[in-house]
Design an enzyme around this catalytic site. Structure first.
Site, PDB file in Angstrom:
ATOM      1  N   GLY A  46      -9.378  -0.559   1.643  1.00  0.00           N
ATOM      2  CA  GLY A  46      -9.948   0.702   2.111  1.00  0.00           C
ATOM      3  C   GLY A  46      -9.537   1.857   1.225  1.00  0.00           C
ATOM      4  N   GLN A  51      -7.503  10.527  -1.063  1.00  0.00           N
ATOM      5  CA  GLN A  51      -6.833   9.733  -2.115  1.00  0.00           C
ATOM      6  C   GLN A  51      -7.449   9.975  -3.488  1.00  0.00           C
ATOM      7  OE1 GLN A  51      -7.012   5.854   0.320  1.00  0.00           O
ATOM      8  NE2 GLN A  51      -5.175   5.627  -0.918  1.00  0.00           N
ATOM      9  N   CYS A  88      -0.787   0.423   0.130  1.00  0.00           N
ATOM     10  CA  CYS A  88      -1.698   1.564  -0.020  1.00  0.00           C
ATOM     11  C   CYS A  88      -1.907   1.809  -1.508  1.00  0.00           C
ATOM     12  CB  CYS A  88      -1.082   2.800   0.637  1.00  0.00           C
ATOM     13  SG  CYS A  88      -2.062   4.296   0.446  1.00  0.00           S
ATOM     14  N   LEU A  89      -3.158   2.051  -1.896  1.00  0.00           N
ATOM     15  CA  LEU A  89      -3.449   2.296  -3.318  1.00  0.00           C
ATOM     16  C   LEU A  89      -2.714   3.538  -3.834  1.00  0.00           C
ATOM     17  CD1 LEU A  89      -7.278   1.497  -3.357  1.00  0.00           C
ATOM     18  CD2 LEU A  89      -5.421   0.067  -4.219  1.00  0.00           C
ATOM     19  N   HIS A 130      -4.998   2.855   9.262  1.00  0.00           N
ATOM     20  CA  HIS A 130      -4.384   3.357   8.025  1.00  0.00           C
ATOM     21  C   HIS A 130      -5.250   4.446   7.381  1.00  0.00           C
ATOM     22  CE1 HIS A 130      -2.247   2.364   4.033  1.00  0.00           C
ATOM     23  NE2 HIS A 130      -3.208   3.201   3.693  1.00  0.00           N
ATOM     24  N   GLU A 131      -6.560   4.176   7.272  1.00  0.00           N
ATOM     25  CA  GLU A 131      -7.450   5.127   6.590  1.00  0.00           C
ATOM     26  C   GLU A 131      -7.660   6.388   7.423  1.00  0.00           C
ATOM     27  OE1 GLU A 131      -7.811   4.530   3.572  1.00  0.00           O
ATOM     28  OE2 GLU A 131      -7.394   2.388   3.594  1.00  0.00           O
ATOM     29  N   HIS A 134      -4.881   8.757   6.888  1.00  0.00           N
ATOM     30  CA  HIS A 134      -4.988   9.521   5.638  1.00  0.00           C
ATOM     31  C   HIS A 134      -5.734  10.840   5.865  1.00  0.00           C
ATOM     32  CE1 HIS A 134      -3.304   7.230   2.357  1.00  0.00           C
ATOM     33  NE2 HIS A 134      -4.010   6.136   2.612  1.00  0.00           N
TER      34      HIS A 134
END
Ligand code: NI
Length: 163
Positions: A46, A51, A88-89, A130-131, A134
């Site tokens: 995701g 981000q 996480c990226l 998670h997303e 953000h």
């Protein structure tokens, strides 16, 4: 379409609350295409708009079957619990243990502004939560309780390979 640069956790963009999307126009569609290309290129599950430095409530999630676009998403229902590894990226090279609901349902708008629901279990439920975090300026390590060591990580990977 274009690949966007993924910001890391030190960037202030990842610690702010994002704005609601009100215009479902070409600009939004371009952003979605770029986000999808970027998450695939990075091998992520995701990606949230902050981000890549865009302070809008936009998320893409790869369910394994398709990449779902979620505009103005909200988690509306959760149940059960899972305890496991998350990454996480924007926090490259690290994996932490986090407790999450086993099932999560989100309500969101599509690229044309129409509302729909996405329900996920396991990894997808984890990703939905998670997303959405953000978009409110939260990084998952805030909720995590243990950072995996290299040895623990190797053990998990070799266990998965055996399965
Ligand atoms: Ni993330």
């Amino acid at each position: 379409m274009a690949l966007r640069k993924i910001l890391t956790a030190e960037d202030p963009a990842l610690h702010k609350v994002c704005h609601k999307v009100t215009r479902f126009d070409e600009k939004l569609h371009r952003l979605l295409e770029d986000m999808k290309e970027t998450v695939v290129d990075a091998n992520g599950v995701g990606l949230a708009a902050p981000q890549i430095g865009i302070m809008r409530r936009v998320v893409v999630i790869d369910t394994g079957e398709e990449i779902v676009e979620l505009i103005n998403p909200e988690v509306i229902e959760t149940s059960g619990q899972q305890d496991g590894m998350e990454g996480c990226l924007s926090v490259p090279g690290e994996y932490w243990l986090v407790k999450r609901p086993m099932i999560a349902k989100a309500r969101a708008q599509d690229r044309n502004g129409d509302w729909f629901e996405l329900e996920g279990e396991g990894l997808i439920a984890r990703c939905i939560c998670h997303e959405c975090d953000h978009l409110d300026g939260h990084i998952y390590t805030e909720k995590a309780y243990h950072k995996l060591t290299d040895e623990e990580l190797e053990e998990i990977i070799s266990r998965q390979e055996e399965e």
